[in-house]
Design a protein around this motif. Structure first.
Motif, PDB file in Angstrom:
ATOM      1  N   ASP A 284       7.791  21.860  10.706  1.00 57.49           N
ATOM      2  CA  ASP A 284       8.294  22.344  11.993  1.00 57.49           C
ATOM      3  C   ASP A 284       7.473  21.810  13.159  1.00 57.49           C
ATOM      4  OD1 ASP A 284      10.328  23.771  10.794  1.00 57.49           O
ATOM      5  OD2 ASP A 284       9.062  25.538  10.515  1.00 57.49           O
ATOM      6  N   ASP A 285       6.297  21.293  12.854  1.00 58.21           N
ATOM      7  CA  ASP A 285       5.446  20.698  13.875  1.00 58.21           C
ATOM      8  C   ASP A 285       6.162  19.481  14.451  1.00 58.21           C
ATOM      9  OD1 ASP A 285       3.522  19.209  15.244  1.00 58.21           O
ATOM     10  OD2 ASP A 285       1.927  19.745  13.858  1.00 58.21           O
ATOM     11  N   PRO A 286       6.270  19.366  15.791  1.00 56.99           N
ATOM     12  CA  PRO A 286       6.937  18.204  16.377  1.00 56.99           C
ATOM     13  C   PRO A 286       6.294  16.879  15.952  1.00 56.99           C
ATOM     14  CG  PRO A 286       6.530  19.858  18.054  1.00 56.99           C
ATOM     15  CD  PRO A 286       5.839  20.317  16.797  1.00 56.99           C
ATOM     16  N   ALA A 287       5.034  16.930  15.594  1.00 57.01           N
ATOM     17  CA  ALA A 287       4.325  15.723  15.177  1.00 57.01           C
ATOM     18  C   ALA A 287       4.276  15.605  13.651  1.00 57.01           C
ATOM     19  CB  ALA A 287       2.920  15.729  15.756  1.00 57.01           C
ATOM     20  N   ALA A 288       5.229  16.247  12.961  1.00 58.74           N
ATOM     21  CA  ALA A 288       5.201  16.286  11.495  1.00 58.74           C
ATOM     22  C   ALA A 288       5.220  14.896  10.877  1.00 58.74           C
ATOM     23  CB  ALA A 288       6.361  17.122  10.959  1.00 58.74           C
ATOM     24  N   LYS A 289       6.045  13.998  11.403  1.00 58.09           N
ATOM     25  CA  LYS A 289       6.116  12.654  10.831  1.00 58.09           C
ATOM     26  C   LYS A 289       4.763  11.965  10.902  1.00 58.09           C
ATOM     27  CE  LYS A 289      10.962  11.730  11.803  1.00 58.09           C
ATOM     28  NZ  LYS A 289      11.894  10.877  12.542  1.00 58.09           N
ATOM     29  N   ALA A 290       4.104  12.077  12.038  1.00 58.40           N
ATOM     30  CA  ALA A 290       2.780  11.464  12.188  1.00 58.40           C
ATOM     31  C   ALA A 290       1.772  12.131  11.254  1.00 58.40           C
ATOM     32  CB  ALA A 290       2.304  11.551  13.636  1.00 58.40           C
ATOM     33  N   LEU A 291       1.867  13.442  11.106  1.00 55.14           N
ATOM     34  CA  LEU A 291       0.963  14.170  10.218  1.00 55.14           C
ATOM     35  C   LEU A 291       1.169  13.745   8.765  1.00 55.14           C
ATOM     36  CD1 LEU A 291      -1.203  16.327   9.941  1.00 55.14           C
ATOM     37  CD2 LEU A 291       0.605  18.052   9.881  1.00 55.14           C
ATOM     38  N   HIS A 292       2.422  13.597   8.346  1.00 51.91           N
ATOM     39  CA  HIS A 292       2.705  13.142   6.977  1.00 51.91           C
ATOM     40  C   HIS A 292       2.100  11.763   6.739  1.00 51.91           C
ATOM     41  CE1 HIS A 292       6.482  15.883   7.036  1.00 51.91           C
ATOM     42  NE2 HIS A 292       5.403  16.559   6.747  1.00 51.91           N
TER      43      HIS A 292
ATOM     44  N   TRP B   8       0.890  -1.142   0.000  1.00 53.80           N
ATOM     45  CA  TRP B   8       0.000   0.000   0.000  1.00 53.80           C
ATOM     46  C   TRP B   8       0.932   1.196   0.000  1.00 53.80           C
ATOM     47  CZ3 TRP B   8      -0.856   2.829   4.825  1.00 53.80           C
ATOM     48  CH2 TRP B   8      -0.138   2.320   5.887  1.00 53.80           C
ATOM     49  N   PRO B   9       0.485   2.397  -0.269  1.00 51.91           N
ATOM     50  CA  PRO B   9       1.427   3.499  -0.474  1.00 51.91           C
ATOM     51  C   PRO B   9       2.471   3.691   0.626  1.00 51.91           C
ATOM     52  CG  PRO B   9      -0.702   4.119  -1.277  1.00 51.91           C
ATOM     53  CD  PRO B   9      -0.887   2.790  -0.586  1.00 51.91           C
ATOM     54  N   ARG B  10       2.072   3.759   1.878  1.00 57.26           N
ATOM     55  CA  ARG B  10       3.070   3.983   2.927  1.00 57.26           C
ATOM     56  C   ARG B  10       3.961   2.757   3.090  1.00 57.26           C
ATOM     57  NH1 ARG B  10       2.896   4.334   8.824  1.00 57.26           N
ATOM     58  NH2 ARG B  10       0.648   4.091   8.805  1.00 57.26           N
TER      59      ARG B  10
ATOM     60  N   ASP C 284      -2.052   8.032   4.635  1.00 58.64           N
ATOM     61  CA  ASP C 284      -3.002   6.968   4.957  1.00 58.64           C
ATOM     62  C   ASP C 284      -4.424   7.322   4.526  1.00 58.64           C
ATOM     63  OD1 ASP C 284      -0.969   5.428   5.971  1.00 58.64           O
ATOM     64  OD2 ASP C 284      -1.479   5.782   8.069  1.00 58.64           O
ATOM     65  N   ARG C 285      -4.841   8.570   4.727  1.00 58.33           N
ATOM     66  CA  ARG C 285      -6.187   8.986   4.305  1.00 58.33           C
ATOM     67  C   ARG C 285      -6.349   8.873   2.797  1.00 58.33           C
ATOM     68  NH1 ARG C 285      -6.714  14.441   5.618  1.00 58.33           N
ATOM     69  NH2 ARG C 285      -4.883  14.464   6.921  1.00 58.33           N
ATOM     70  N   TRP C 286      -5.285   9.129   2.093  1.00 55.27           N
ATOM     71  CA  TRP C 286      -5.299   9.100   0.631  1.00 55.27           C
ATOM     72  C   TRP C 286      -5.225   7.686   0.065  1.00 55.27           C
ATOM     73  CZ3 TRP C 286      -0.627   7.752  -1.931  1.00 55.27           C
ATOM     74  CH2 TRP C 286      -0.666   7.890  -3.323  1.00 55.27           C
TER      75      TRP C 286
END
Length: 132
Positions: A99-107, A51-53, A112-114
């Protein structure tokens, strides 16, 4: 010169562009799989479905490193994280705050949504073109 990673290669991509290209080739080679047979079939590893990720993770060496070979995992992991960020920005249509500390999770959340939408490989190719 563009990279040309073969999906059967033991060479592990270590740049964002190479990881994105390898992931797109992997998806084109084995297809996207969802549901109970996620891990079945050629080209998929025992630990990561296609799957993509998961394709980005496999491109960055997860589940396919060669025994007895050394890899620069810090460099590969940085390149993988940059590939995630580039793809997430392509998918979101705008920069995703790195710059968001949670950037990796956000990416990963954006990707995943896509994942269930059509056109996945085209977006990975667009991210590859941007990274190259």
């Amino acid at each position: 010169m563009p990279t040309r990673h073969n999906t059967e290669s033991m060479v592990i991509a270590d740049t964002p562009a190479a990881i994105l290209e390898w992931a797109a080739r992997h998806i084109e080679h084995v297809g996207i799989h969802q549901g109970p047979r996620l891990f079945d079939g050629p080209g998929r590893t025992a630990t990561l479905p296609c799957w993509p990720r998961g394709a980005l993770q496999v491109a960055a060496g997860r589940g396919r490193g060669a025994a007895g070979r050394t890899y620069d995992w810090d460099r590969i992991d940085r390149a993988r994280d940059q590939a995630f960020a580039i793809l997430a920005e392509i998918l979101a249509g705008h920069p995703v705050d790195a710059d968001d500390p949670a950037a990796k999770a956000l990416h990963r959340e954006v990707i995943d949504r896509w994942s269930a939408e059509p056109g996945r490989t085209a977006a990975i190719r667009a991210a590859h073109a941007r990274a190259a």
